[in-house]
Structures are given as structure tokens and as C-alpha cells.
Scaffold this motif. Structure first.
Motif, PDB file in Angstrom:
ATOM      1  N   CYS A  36       0.816  -1.211   0.000  1.00 31.52           N
ATOM      2  CA  CYS A  36       0.000   0.000   0.000  1.00 31.52           C
ATOM      3  C   CYS A  36       0.852   1.265   0.000  1.00 31.52           C
ATOM      4  N   ASP A  37       2.054   1.179   0.547  1.00 31.10           N
ATOM      5  CA  ASP A  37       2.911   2.354   0.670  1.00 31.10           C
ATOM      6  C   ASP A  37       3.692   2.598  -0.620  1.00 31.10           C
ATOM      7  N   CYS A  80      -6.613   0.387  -0.137  1.00 32.44           N
ATOM      8  CA  CYS A  80      -5.656  -0.690   0.111  1.00 32.44           C
ATOM      9  C   CYS A  80      -5.570  -1.000   1.600  1.00 32.44           C
ATOM     10  N   ILE A 140      -5.729   6.816   6.667  1.00 35.35           N
ATOM     11  CA  ILE A 140      -4.668   5.866   6.350  1.00 35.35           C
ATOM     12  C   ILE A 140      -3.918   5.465   7.620  1.00 35.35           C
ATOM     13  N   ILE A 198      -4.636   4.233  -1.883  1.00 41.18           N
ATOM     14  CA  ILE A 198      -3.940   3.907  -0.633  1.00 41.18           C
ATOM     15  C   ILE A 198      -4.949   3.677   0.491  1.00 41.18           C
TER      16      ILE A 198
END
Length: 112
Positions: free
Chosen positions: A23-24, A35, A106, A32
């Protein structure tokens, strides 16, 4: 193999399974966020599977029923404390980001 060791193995496997992240990467923020939401759902499902497996292993163990019930009661109580601690630590990490921003969402999902 004792129930205590089975619980430790399941815990360590659950950590390793979600330690690295694709995801990063440099992608749109929406990707993101999605994810990490997917990873959070997968981690939750994995944790629930581990919980059920431990409960099954305990039922099949040779310990007497009273000891099993007492162990399970303490185990469940400790997990509730762990969830509370985890949630509070994740809240603390979120204060460095603007409320309801992609970055905050996030960070929350990564932490959880």
C-alpha cells in the motif's frame, strides 16, 4: 504442545502476515485508503480465525473443563484489554493529522 504456545504462534504469524505493505507506494490517495481498508478487513478476519483456532485447540486439549473455562475467561478478558489499548494507541497516532483527512484515515487503518 500447550495452548499457551499455540496462542503465541498464532499471534506471531498474524503479525508477520501483515508486516510489509504494498500500500505504501506512489499512487492516488484513494487507492492507498482502499488498500489499507482491505488490509484491515483481512487482518481482522485473520485474527478472528486465530481466535477460533485457539478455542478449538483448547477444547481438544487434555485439561479439565474447569481449567479450560477459567483459562478462556482470562484470555477473553486480556484480549478485550488489548483491543482497548490498541485503539487508544491508534487514536494517539491520529492527532498528528487533520481530522477526517486521507492521511488520518490511512494512519488509523495502518495502526489497526
Amino acid at each position: 504442545m500447550s495452548v499457551k504456545y499455540i496462542a503465541l504462534i498464532l499471534f506471531l504469524l498474524s503479525i508477520q502476515a501483515f508486516a510489509n505493505s504494498e500500500c505504501d507506494t506512489v499512487k492516488p490517495l484513494g487507492f492507498i485508503v482502499a488498500c489499507y481498508e482491505g488490509k484491515l478487513k483481512a487482518a481482522d478476519a485473520h485474527l478472528n480465525d486465530s481466535y477460533r483456532n485457539l478455542k478449538s485447540a483448547l477444547k481438544l486439549s487434555g485439561y479439565d473443563n474447569q481449567s479450560k473455562e477459567k483459562y478462556w475467561s482470562f484470555f477473553v478478558e486480556s484480549q478485550r484489554y488489548w483491543i482497548k489499548l490498541r485503539d487508544e494507541q491508534c487514536k494517539a497516532k491520529q492527532v498528528f493529522f487533520e481530522n477526517d483527512s486521507y492521511a488520518q484515515v490511512i494512519e488509523r487503518n495502518k495502526c489497526l
